[in-house]
Enzyme design. Structure first.
Site, PDB file in Angstrom:
ATOM      1  N   HIS A  63      -5.366  -3.424   2.202  1.00  0.00           N
ATOM      2  CA  HIS A  63      -5.864  -4.179   3.354  1.00  0.00           C
ATOM      3  C   HIS A  63      -6.608  -5.450   2.951  1.00  0.00           C
ATOM      4  O   HIS A  63      -7.739  -5.694   3.374  1.00  0.00           O
ATOM      5  CB  HIS A  63      -6.742  -3.290   4.247  1.00  0.00           C
ATOM      6  CG  HIS A  63      -5.993  -2.167   4.901  1.00  0.00           C
ATOM      7  ND1 HIS A  63      -5.400  -1.157   4.174  1.00  0.00           N
ATOM      8  CD2 HIS A  63      -5.730  -1.908   6.207  1.00  0.00           C
ATOM      9  CE1 HIS A  63      -4.796  -0.316   5.009  1.00  0.00           C
ATOM     10  NE2 HIS A  63      -4.977  -0.745   6.245  1.00  0.00           N
TER      11      HIS A  63
ATOM     12  N   PHE B  80     -14.361  -3.199   1.429  1.00  0.00           N
ATOM     13  CA  PHE B  80     -15.380  -2.206   1.068  1.00  0.00           C
ATOM     14  C   PHE B  80     -15.417  -1.963  -0.443  1.00  0.00           C
ATOM     15  O   PHE B  80     -16.442  -1.538  -0.971  1.00  0.00           O
ATOM     16  CB  PHE B  80     -15.122  -0.893   1.807  1.00  0.00           C
ATOM     17  CG  PHE B  80     -14.973  -1.085   3.295  1.00  0.00           C
ATOM     18  CD1 PHE B  80     -15.918  -1.823   4.005  1.00  0.00           C
ATOM     19  CD2 PHE B  80     -13.889  -0.563   3.984  1.00  0.00           C
ATOM     20  CE1 PHE B  80     -15.771  -2.028   5.369  1.00  0.00           C
ATOM     21  CE2 PHE B  80     -13.742  -0.763   5.349  1.00  0.00           C
ATOM     22  CZ  PHE B  80     -14.684  -1.496   6.039  1.00  0.00           C
TER      23      PHE B  80
ATOM     24  N   ARG C  78      -1.652  -4.465   3.679  1.00  0.00           N
ATOM     25  CA  ARG C  78      -1.281  -3.561   4.779  1.00  0.00           C
ATOM     26  C   ARG C  78       0.065  -3.940   5.383  1.00  0.00           C
ATOM     27  O   ARG C  78       0.842  -3.074   5.772  1.00  0.00           O
ATOM     28  CB  ARG C  78      -2.347  -3.647   5.872  1.00  0.00           C
ATOM     29  CG  ARG C  78      -1.956  -2.911   7.146  1.00  0.00           C
ATOM     30  CD  ARG C  78      -3.072  -2.950   8.184  1.00  0.00           C
ATOM     31  NE  ARG C  78      -2.721  -2.124   9.330  1.00  0.00           N
ATOM     32  CZ  ARG C  78      -2.316  -2.610  10.514  1.00  0.00           C
ATOM     33  NH1 ARG C  78      -2.215  -3.904  10.700  1.00  0.00           N
ATOM     34  NH2 ARG C  78      -2.017  -1.798  11.504  1.00  0.00           N
TER      35      ARG C  78
ATOM     36  N   GLU D 241     -18.618   4.137  -0.379  1.00  0.00           N
ATOM     37  CA  GLU D 241     -17.856   3.418  -1.415  1.00  0.00           C
ATOM     38  C   GLU D 241     -18.657   3.211  -2.692  1.00  0.00           C
ATOM     39  O   GLU D 241     -18.104   3.205  -3.790  1.00  0.00           O
ATOM     40  CB  GLU D 241     -17.394   2.061  -0.865  1.00  0.00           C
ATOM     41  CG  GLU D 241     -16.437   2.156   0.313  1.00  0.00           C
ATOM     42  CD  GLU D 241     -17.126   2.467   1.641  1.00  0.00           C
ATOM     43  OE1 GLU D 241     -18.372   2.379   1.713  1.00  0.00           O
ATOM     44  OE2 GLU D 241     -16.422   2.799   2.613  1.00  0.00           O
TER      45      GLU D 241
ATOM     46  N   ARG E 127       0.843  -1.209   0.000  1.00  0.00           N
ATOM     47  CA  ARG E 127       0.000   0.000   0.000  1.00  0.00           C
ATOM     48  C   ARG E 127       0.876   1.256   0.000  1.00  0.00           C
ATOM     49  O   ARG E 127       0.546   2.270  -0.601  1.00  0.00           O
ATOM     50  CB  ARG E 127      -0.955   0.018   1.194  1.00  0.00           C
ATOM     51  CG  ARG E 127      -0.277   0.017   2.537  1.00  0.00           C
ATOM     52  CD  ARG E 127      -1.240   0.271   3.685  1.00  0.00           C
ATOM     53  NE  ARG E 127      -0.617  -0.056   4.954  1.00  0.00           N
ATOM     54  CZ  ARG E 127      -0.894   0.522   6.107  1.00  0.00           C
ATOM     55  NH1 ARG E 127      -1.829   1.452   6.167  1.00  0.00           N
ATOM     56  NH2 ARG E 127      -0.305   0.165   7.215  1.00  0.00           N
TER      57      ARG E 127
ATOM     58  N   ASP F 100      -7.663  -5.584  13.262  1.00  0.00           N
ATOM     59  CA  ASP F 100      -9.047  -5.170  13.004  1.00  0.00           C
ATOM     60  C   ASP F 100     -10.013  -6.361  12.918  1.00  0.00           C
ATOM     61  O   ASP F 100     -11.216  -6.217  13.109  1.00  0.00           O
ATOM     62  CB  ASP F 100      -9.136  -4.348  11.710  1.00  0.00           C
ATOM     63  CG  ASP F 100      -8.807  -2.882  11.953  1.00  0.00           C
ATOM     64  OD1 ASP F 100      -8.618  -2.506  13.129  1.00  0.00           O
ATOM     65  OD2 ASP F 100      -8.743  -2.119  10.972  1.00  0.00           O
TER      66      ASP F 100
END
Lengths: 313, 271
Positions: free
Chosen positions: A111, A85, A169, A60, A12, A119
């Site tokens: 991610h 998303f 990530r 999104e 990323r 998360d």
């Protein structure tokens, strides 16, 4: 190939840096984000080119549609949010507003996979390769390191149509030299061992290479294939590996259903039937934890690959 | 400028095209197509700068039929305006035709955005309007939404985007015919008050009778003069307008007339 496993970078981050450079080169690039620019690293572009950066907020679906509209006016939108998303929440928008009209939108989703880490399951996208590769007109790219990520960000600009670029990530080792060449749709063969082939993509490529090095010292000769393009898949390199090596193993930070493993199975079942051992997330959701712990927990790290091969060879 | 009288006649011709398409295609959505015929007549024959010989001209005004199932009305307007041969309408939804059930920008000249999955057109229209601002072009973007369609959450995400980027080159038209497939808007999932919603989302709002040419003309004029914010025209219309047995009948949302009904409809439209 000498990899320094201590020097790491997340794809990323590579994306954000490459995007900024690309923005200087091409005026038609616009970037959209959904309130995650500091995490997706599009903030690097945003700071440099505020007029060409659009923060659509936590929306999104609207972001994908807006990108589609921009693309009809010859803009080339790079659209970013977390993979869950992008490919999940906005699937219908990607399908109907981007892929069906074949609009030139680059969906750069960060991610992906369990390596999101702490998360947990809601944020760990394990189905995006599956969802995205089934869409007509879509190209699916899943990069394994900094060098490859930077190449991909530039290369997909030249593809006339929608692209899904899968980014991670977790900081992972830098595998390739800056001068290494890549080609969309062409996997990279690392080594020419014949005991087994490990086909990997994204963060699992470095794990596969690590496993290869370890097994070498035990006299087992493994070949690794970095399958950075999932669609179109490199059939030739898979069939060649199936012919030349005793075992085929796939490993991915993604569900074993519909992802890289399934793609390899599809190629072999139609061309050169052979047993494929799929390593990946086995029809379950992820969980919270440190990314490295999760690689181990879900058995997609180098140790798990070594174990698997030791059993087979 | 096309006269009001001419525009009324064109609206009627669009309606005839709708009935021809849906009857010959033996499927399609006549109700909502008939309700927007007057708006399309004004857009395609007066308001929009478009070039049938150069349908992709960069400086053209853009149109997004967000309620894509009303493609018969759009195709009819495009055919009458000379984007393609009128006879194509008779092959609507046919396997050999380019006229898909829902508009496909890659198959039909003059279609600026592929639509069909409800709730997505306003986002695309925003993208076009933003691109216009970026390139300092003075084209305008029009989008027709359904009053049932705006039950989709994405519409309101998009409305915030229209407002954030002060898209005064964007004009939204809500076709408020008060009917959706399962019943009236109030019965199924009320989107009312539509005008107050758009106003609170930062739009300049104009309420009109959407089957009245003079009111449509005036509204577009006002929209063009509005600066610094997008405009939403809430057009009260009659679903099935122009064909007596289809008017305000929920059953005519998505079905084709039989031969007898076709003849009556065409007669009523003065064909």
């Amino acid at each position: 190939m000498n990899i320094n496993y201590e020097v790491k970078k997340a794809t990323r981050q590579s994306y954000g840096e490459a995007l900024k450079e690309l923005g200087e080169k091409y005026n038609d690039i616009v970037v959209l984000d959904a309130d995650l620019s500091s995490a997706t690293k599009t903030e690097l572009f945003a700071k440099e080119f505020p007029n060409r950066f659009f923060d659509i907020g936590i929306a999104e679906q609207d972001m994908m549609g807006t990108a589609a509209g921009l693309a009809t006016c010859n803009k080339i939108p790079y659209v970013s949010t977390f993979a869950v998303f992008a490919a999940g929440r906005a699937y219908d928008q990607i399908r109907n507003s981007i892929c069906y009209p074949k609009l030139n939108v680059k969906i750069c989703a960060t991610h992906c996979g369990v390596t999101v880490g702490e998360d947990g399951a809601t944020h760990q996208m394990l189905e995006d390769i599956s969802l995205m590769r089934t869409l007509p007109n879509m190209t699916v790219v899943s990069v394994s390191d900094d060098t490859q990520a930077k190449w991909a960000v530039q290369e997909i600009y030249n593809i006339n149509g929608p692209v899904y670029l899968r980014l991670a990530r977790l900081a992972t080792p830098i595998i390739y030299d800056a001068n290494d060449k890549f080609e969309i749709g062409k996997g990279i063969q690392i080594g020419d061992g014949t005991d087994a082939t490990v086909i990997a993509t994204g963060v699992t490529v470095a794990e596969a290479i690590k496993a290869k090095e370890k097994l070498q010292s035990e006299g087992k000769n493994i070949r690794v294939i970095d399958m950075h393009t999932i669609k179109p898949i490199d059939k030739d390199i898979i069939i060649k590996a199936a012919k030349e090596t005793k075992h085929i193993i796939t490993v991915e930070d993604h569900s074993i259903i519909g992802g890289l493993g399934s793609s390899v199975c599809e190629v072999l079942s139609e061309n050169y039937p052979k047993i494929v051992h799929r390593m990946g997330i086995k029809d379950t959701f992820g969980k919270s934890g440190k990314a490295e712990e999760l690689l181990k927990y879900f058995k997609i790290d180098s140790n798990a690959i070594c174990e698997k091969i030791t059993k087979l060879v | 400028m096309t006269s009001e009288k001419e525009l009324k006649e064109i609206a009627n011709k669009i309606r005839i095209g709708v009935i021809e398409a849906v009857y010959n295609g033996k499927s399609g959505h006549p109700g909502g197509s008939l309700s927007i015929a007057d708006i399309l007549a004004v857009l395609y024959f007066n308001e929009m700068n478009i070039y049938p010989q150069d349908p992709k001209a960069e400086n053209r005004d853009r149109f997004v039929l967000s309620k894509g199932h009303c493609s018969p009305a759009l195709y009819s307007a495009l055919a009458l305006r000379g984007f393609f041969n009128y006879d194509e309408l008779l092959k609507f939804r046919n396997i050999e035709s380019n006229l898909q059930g829902h508009p496909d920008m890659n198959k039909v000249p003059g279609v600026d955005m592929t639509t069909g999955s409800l709730g997505q057109g306003l986002s695309a229209a925003n993208g076009m309007a933003i691109a216009g601002k970026l390139d300092n072009k003075d084209y305008r973007v029009y989008a027709i939404l359904g009053d049932g369609e705006i039950e989709e959450g994405q519409i309101w995400e998009a409305a915030m985007t229209s407002n954030k980027y002060k898209l005064d080159n964007l004009c939204v038209i809500v076709d408020n015919n008060n009917l959706q497939i399962d019943g009236t808007i109030e019965e199924v999932m009320s989107s009312y008050p539509i005008d107050e919603k758009f106003r609170s989302f930062g739009f300049e709002v104009i309420n009109i009778n959407g089957n009245e040419i003079s009111e449509i003309l005036e509204a577009f004029d006002k929209a063009k003069k509005t600066k610094g914010k997008p405009t939403a025209i809430i057009a009260r219309t009659i679903k099935g307008k122009g064909v007596s047995f289809m008017e305000n009948q929920v059953g005519w949302h998505g079905k084709a007339p039989n031969e007898e009904q076709y003849k009556i409809a065409m007669k009523e439209l003065g064909y």
